[in-house]
Design a protein around this motif. Sequence first.
Motif, PDB file in Angstrom:
ATOM      1  N   GLU A  79       0.836  -1.209   0.000  1.00  0.00           N
ATOM      2  CA  GLU A  79       0.000   0.000   0.000  1.00  0.00           C
ATOM      3  C   GLU A  79       0.868   1.255   0.000  1.00  0.00           C
ATOM      4  N   SER A  80       1.982   1.210   0.720  1.00  0.00           N
ATOM      5  CA  SER A  80       2.898   2.365   0.753  1.00  0.00           C
ATOM      6  C   SER A  80       3.537   2.605  -0.605  1.00  0.00           C
ATOM      7  N   VAL A  81       3.913   1.513  -1.285  1.00  0.00           N
ATOM      8  CA  VAL A  81       4.526   1.625  -2.610  1.00  0.00           C
ATOM      9  C   VAL A  81       3.520   2.199  -3.608  1.00  0.00           C
ATOM     10  N   ILE A  82       2.259   1.786  -3.494  1.00  0.00           N
ATOM     11  CA  ILE A  82       1.196   2.328  -4.356  1.00  0.00           C
ATOM     12  C   ILE A  82       1.083   3.842  -4.154  1.00  0.00           C
ATOM     13  N   ALA A  83       1.291   4.272  -2.891  1.00  0.00           N
ATOM     14  CA  ALA A  83       1.210   5.707  -2.569  1.00  0.00           C
ATOM     15  C   ALA A  83       2.467   6.478  -2.972  1.00  0.00           C
ATOM     16  N   GLY A  84       3.474   5.778  -3.520  1.00  0.00           N
ATOM     17  CA  GLY A  84       4.674   6.443  -4.005  1.00  0.00           C
ATOM     18  C   GLY A  84       5.854   6.387  -3.066  1.00  0.00           C
ATOM     19  N   VAL A  85       5.759   5.627  -1.982  1.00  0.00           N
ATOM     20  CA  VAL A  85       6.865   5.520  -1.017  1.00  0.00           C
ATOM     21  C   VAL A  85       7.825   4.423  -1.474  1.00  0.00           C
ATOM     22  N   PRO A  86       9.145   4.627  -1.407  1.00  0.00           N
ATOM     23  CA  PRO A  86      10.102   3.567  -1.763  1.00  0.00           C
ATOM     24  C   PRO A  86       9.919   2.340  -0.871  1.00  0.00           C
ATOM     25  N   LEU A  87      10.112   1.154  -1.416  1.00  0.00           N
ATOM     26  CA  LEU A  87       9.908  -0.095  -0.674  1.00  0.00           C
ATOM     27  C   LEU A  87      10.767  -0.159   0.585  1.00  0.00           C
ATOM     28  N   SER A  88      11.986   0.357   0.527  1.00  0.00           N
ATOM     29  CA  SER A  88      12.898   0.263   1.676  1.00  0.00           C
ATOM     30  C   SER A  88      12.342   0.964   2.916  1.00  0.00           C
ATOM     31  N   THR A  89      11.502   1.986   2.723  1.00  0.00           N
ATOM     32  CA  THR A  89      10.973   2.753   3.864  1.00  0.00           C
ATOM     33  C   THR A  89      10.019   1.924   4.731  1.00  0.00           C
ATOM     34  N   PRO A  90       8.934   1.328   4.168  1.00  0.00           N
ATOM     35  CA  PRO A  90       8.058   0.500   5.019  1.00  0.00           C
ATOM     36  C   PRO A  90       8.746  -0.753   5.545  1.00  0.00           C
ATOM     37  N   ILE A  91       9.733  -1.275   4.784  1.00  0.00           N
ATOM     38  CA  ILE A  91      10.484  -2.444   5.251  1.00  0.00           C
ATOM     39  C   ILE A  91      11.250  -2.096   6.527  1.00  0.00           C
ATOM     40  N   LYS A  92      11.789  -0.875   6.561  1.00  0.00           N
ATOM     41  CA  LYS A  92      12.521  -0.420   7.747  1.00  0.00           C
ATOM     42  C   LYS A  92      11.563  -0.127   8.890  1.00  0.00           C
ATOM     43  N   GLU A  93      10.447   0.555   8.590  1.00  0.00           N
ATOM     44  CA  GLU A  93       9.523   1.008   9.636  1.00  0.00           C
ATOM     45  C   GLU A  93       8.771  -0.135  10.308  1.00  0.00           C
ATOM     46  N   CYS A  94       8.584  -1.251   9.632  1.00  0.00           N
ATOM     47  CA  CYS A  94       7.840  -2.366  10.245  1.00  0.00           C
ATOM     48  C   CYS A  94       8.611  -2.974  11.414  1.00  0.00           C
ATOM     49  N   GLY A  95       9.945  -2.843  11.413  1.00  0.00           N
ATOM     50  CA  GLY A  95      10.749  -3.316  12.535  1.00  0.00           C
ATOM     51  C   GLY A  95      10.920  -4.820  12.627  1.00  0.00           C
ATOM     52  N   LEU A  96      10.534  -5.550  11.597  1.00  0.00           N
ATOM     53  CA  LEU A  96      10.630  -7.011  11.626  1.00  0.00           C
ATOM     54  C   LEU A  96      11.905  -7.523  10.959  1.00  0.00           C
ATOM     55  N   PHE A  97      12.229  -6.915   9.827  1.00  0.00           N
ATOM     56  CA  PHE A  97      13.386  -7.369   9.061  1.00  0.00           C
ATOM     57  C   PHE A  97      14.689  -6.831   9.665  1.00  0.00           C
ATOM     58  N   PRO A  98      15.779  -7.568   9.554  1.00  0.00           N
ATOM     59  CA  PRO A  98      17.084  -7.065  10.008  1.00  0.00           C
ATOM     60  C   PRO A  98      17.482  -5.819   9.214  1.00  0.00           C
ATOM     61  N   PRO A  99      18.330  -4.955   9.775  1.00  0.00           N
ATOM     62  CA  PRO A  99      18.733  -3.710   9.092  1.00  0.00           C
ATOM     63  C   PRO A  99      19.298  -3.927   7.693  1.00  0.00           C
ATOM     64  N   MET A 100      20.031  -5.019   7.491  1.00  0.00           N
ATOM     65  CA  MET A 100      20.636  -5.259   6.186  1.00  0.00           C
ATOM     66  C   MET A 100      19.596  -5.338   5.071  1.00  0.00           C
ATOM     67  N   VAL A 101      18.389  -5.802   5.376  1.00  0.00           N
ATOM     68  CA  VAL A 101      17.348  -5.965   4.355  1.00  0.00           C
ATOM     69  C   VAL A 101      16.952  -4.613   3.773  1.00  0.00           C
ATOM     70  N   HIS A 102      16.638  -3.650   4.660  1.00  0.00           N
ATOM     71  CA  HIS A 102      16.212  -2.354   4.118  1.00  0.00           C
ATOM     72  C   HIS A 102      17.388  -1.569   3.538  1.00  0.00           C
ATOM     73  N   HIS A 103      18.595  -1.814   4.055  1.00  0.00           N
ATOM     74  CA  HIS A 103      19.772  -1.144   3.487  1.00  0.00           C
ATOM     75  C   HIS A 103      20.021  -1.615   2.046  1.00  0.00           C
ATOM     76  N   MET A 104      19.963  -2.928   1.834  1.00  0.00           N
ATOM     77  CA  MET A 104      20.192  -3.477   0.497  1.00  0.00           C
ATOM     78  C   MET A 104      19.068  -3.073  -0.459  1.00  0.00           C
ATOM     79  N   ALA A 105      17.829  -3.041   0.068  1.00  0.00           N
ATOM     80  CA  ALA A 105      16.694  -2.621  -0.765  1.00  0.00           C
ATOM     81  C   ALA A 105      16.872  -1.160  -1.194  1.00  0.00           C
ATOM     82  N   ARG A 106      17.340  -0.318  -0.266  1.00  0.00           N
ATOM     83  CA  ARG A 106      17.543   1.110  -0.580  1.00  0.00           C
ATOM     84  C   ARG A 106      18.652   1.281  -1.622  1.00  0.00           C
ATOM     85  N   ILE A 107      19.736   0.504  -1.467  1.00  0.00           N
ATOM     86  CA  ILE A 107      20.832   0.573  -2.445  1.00  0.00           C
ATOM     87  C   ILE A 107      20.343   0.139  -3.827  1.00  0.00           C
ATOM     88  N   GLY A 108      19.513  -0.912  -3.840  1.00  0.00           N
ATOM     89  CA  GLY A 108      18.950  -1.391  -5.095  1.00  0.00           C
ATOM     90  C   GLY A 108      18.062  -0.358  -5.757  1.00  0.00           C
TER      91      GLY A 108
END
Length: 403
Positions: A309-338
């Motif tokens: 839903e966030s991506v549909i609203a124009g937010v980069p995927l790495s942002t909600p991945i980080k904010e959910c607090g479930l995934f390790p930091p490396m996941v949202h870092h690599m997603a942001r780099i990608g």
Amino acid sequence: MAEYMYRAVSKSGKEIKGKIESESLEKAKADLKNRDLYLTEISEASLFQKDIQFDFGKKITTRDLCLFCRQFVSLQRAGVTIIETLKMLSEATENKTFSKVLTNVCKNVEKGESLADSLDMENTFPKIMIKMTAAGEASGSLDTAYERLAVQFERQAKLKGLVKKASIYPIIVCVVAIAVIIVMLNFVVPSFTGMFEDMDVEMPKITLAVVAASEFMQKYWYILLAILVLLIVFFRWFKSTSRGEGILAKIALKLPLFGDMTIKSASANFARTLSTMIAAGIPLVEAIDITAGTMTNYYFKKALLDAKESVIAGVPLSTPIKECGLFPPMVHHMARIGEESGNMEEMLSKLADYYEEEVEIATQSLMAALEPLIIIVLAAIVMVIIGAVLSPMLTMYEGLDNL
């Protein structure tokens, strides 16, 4: 996730009956509409339908799908037509259930249906396979799509195998522990009960408790069996409810030793599936939705649906991945780099490789920690029963020595 029974009509006019899992009735209707099905009837599956509806055929496993994709690619690149490929593979597979499904798919393709629609009609194949088949047909690179699917299923099967390996050992030991307790309470303790009654000594509390448990098990074993059956039925029902799914998912994340492996396994599954979908040219929003459907933990699934839903609203995927607090930091870092480099597919593929290796290491560490722990617990249970049997005898011998 609730289950819904439905009747629908495909684009070719064929009536389809089936069952679909979804968070709500509206979501189930939307999913069926996305499959190009005209819905004629839908209702939530009753408890009777959930529990009594058995499938006595052999289950189609991830490894079956992996082998199918590998063989499909080889035959396609050898110049064999899709219809002939499906006929050959339906005859070659040892899984009779899968053979029947492939035969039905082949018949639908012969009638003029696309391969993706034919797969969808069977309600057997995962959504990722249907979408990638459609993408492969549209781009004329079906063999490439199936080669990527083979890798996806291969890694998925390996990941599931590692998680199963970590959980099956403690389950087996627990079963053995219960069997030992049953044997000792039914056969060992009763052989000493008469001796205890003849002893003119006061029985220790632990001995009285073990003897009482032994007598109860011998007289009322059917009550214990009924309680066990009720617990299994209750657990299955509780697991099928949204509340139960959420509670069990939270427990899985909080469990010592197992929680870390659950997070790493979910991270590997997320990265591998999303990378495969993006490589096939499937739009990001749709790829996230399909990836969410492959997640086994409720909270990770919900996090990805919220991310969609966030991506549909124009937010980069790495942002909600980080904010959910479930995934390790490396996941949202690599997603942001990608996202910043425009090479999301490669970043996620590397991330998947890393966490798949981490799951393997975590499994080995878990096994190394559990083996001595479970042996100690099993030994403690046996020692309690043996101590209960020997305590009165030692008390009696001490009384004789004092005479």
